[in-house]
Design a protein around this motif. Structure first.
Motif, mmCIF file in Angstrom:
data_model
loop_
_atom_site.group_PDB
_atom_site.id
_atom_site.type_symbol
_atom_site.label_atom_id
_atom_site.label_comp_id
_atom_site.label_asym_id
_atom_site.label_seq_id
_atom_site.Cartn_x
_atom_site.Cartn_y
_atom_site.Cartn_z
ATOM 1 N N ALA A 33 -5.846 13.517 31.491
ATOM 2 C CA ALA A 33 -7.111 13.803 30.807
ATOM 3 C C ALA A 33 -7.475 12.694 29.831
ATOM 4 O O ALA A 33 -8.656 12.380 29.633
ATOM 5 N N GLN A 35 -7.238 9.605 30.233
ATOM 6 C CA GLN A 35 -7.819 8.451 30.920
ATOM 7 C C GLN A 35 -9.345 8.510 30.970
ATOM 8 O O GLN A 35 -9.998 7.480 31.109
ATOM 9 N N THR A 36 -9.918 9.710 30.852
ATOM 10 C CA THR A 36 -11.372 9.834 30.963
ATOM 11 C C THR A 36 -12.020 10.441 29.731
ATOM 12 O O THR A 36 -13.239 10.629 29.711
ATOM 13 N N ARG A 37 -11.215 10.750 28.694
ATOM 14 C CA ARG A 37 -11.766 11.411 27.506
ATOM 15 C C ARG A 37 -11.300 10.692 26.243
ATOM 16 O O ARG A 37 -10.209 10.926 25.740
ATOM 17 N N ALA A 178 -11.608 3.808 25.908
ATOM 18 C CA ALA A 178 -12.484 4.607 26.766
ATOM 19 C C ALA A 178 -11.747 5.163 27.978
ATOM 20 O O ALA A 178 -12.315 5.892 28.781
ATOM 21 N N GLY A 179 -10.460 4.802 28.120
ATOM 22 C CA GLY A 179 -9.664 5.264 29.251
ATOM 23 C C GLY A 179 -9.716 4.366 30.460
ATOM 24 O O GLY A 179 -9.125 4.693 31.493
ATOM 25 N N ALA A 180 -10.413 3.224 30.362
ATOM 26 C CA ALA A 180 -10.479 2.298 31.500
ATOM 27 C C ALA A 180 -9.142 1.582 31.679
ATOM 28 O O ALA A 180 -8.531 1.138 30.705
#
Length: 240
Positions: A33, A35-37, A178-180
């Motif tokens: 989670a 990675q995208t939040r 940002a999880g990129a």
């Protein structure tokens, strides 16, 4: 409401992640989670900052066997509050005494490393560096990654090895706030190895809030991981 939109849930899970008591599938779900939040990454960074000073303020103590027995007796029968959503109630369930020892070691290793580096730097003027402390998927101390701020190589110490199939290699990635996920490069086999960077460390690691390692085909230069991470942990700069 999804748990990742609940500030209270985020705070509790981030605290458990940094303390090392969030483990197994629960830890992997939380990391996925992240990675995208970005809100989860920010909460983890804040709890790392909060818990870090505890390690300097408290003297080391050698716990007795009787203390571990009492800890086990107190934790094994506890349950999370009834208001906690069902799936992450299980994530926050207390660890056994043995698991708690390993979890706390992993969860506190990064702030300890940062503080030790900062204290030593004040006394000895150590060079500015980037440092990452990565755990295995089981929550064990896995890799220590370091590079001089303006250096052109990265040093990796393997604390806990993982099995790498023939024809494959470990591959290092950076993860920004940002999880990129972005590639850094393949890692040679060995307990302590050095890897040349394609650019100065300041450019490679400045965006990173985490580092991670996957297993990739030897000779490949992937733009995204093709397999789950086998090591993952926070990355920070060691200078003011």
């Amino acid at each position: 409401m999804n748990w990742y939109r609940n500030p209270s849930a985020i705070e509790q899970l981030a605290a458990a992640y940094v303390a090392g008591t969030l483990r197994g599938p629960a830890r992997r779900r939380f990391e996925a989670a992240m990675q995208t939040r970005p809100a989860l990454v920010a909460a983890v960074n804040e709890w790392t900052r909060r818990l870090g000073p505890l390690h300097q303020a408290l003297p080391e103590q050698a716990p007795s066997a009787a203390l571990w027995t009492r800890i086990a007796q107190q934790t094994v029968h506890r349950t999370a509050p009834a208001a906690t959503p069902s799936w992450w109630r299980r994530l926050l369930a207390p660890a056994s005494a043995g698991a708690l020892v390993v979890g706390l070691l992993v969860g506190t290793l990064l702030p300890l490393a940062w503080q030790a580096q900062e204290s030593a730097r004040r006394d000895m003027q150590l060079p500015d560096s980037y440092v990452g402390v990565l755990a295995t998927r089981e929550g064990q101390p896995g890799l220590i990654v370091s590079s001089l701020r303006r250096g052109t190589r990265v040093d990796i110490k393997q604390v806990t090895p993982v099995a790498v199939p023939a024809g494959h290699t470990l591959f290092l990635w950076r993860i920004d706030k940002a999880g990129a996920v972005a590639p850094v490069g393949p890692l040679p086999e060995g307990k302590f190895v050095h890897v040349a960077l394609d650019a100065p460390a300041e450019k490679v690691f400045f965006p990173a809030v985490e580092l991670a390692v996957s297993i990739e085909p030897a000779g490949a230069r992937p733009e995204a991981p093709s397999s789950p991470f086998v090591y993952r942990g926070l990355c920070g700069k060691v200078w003011r």
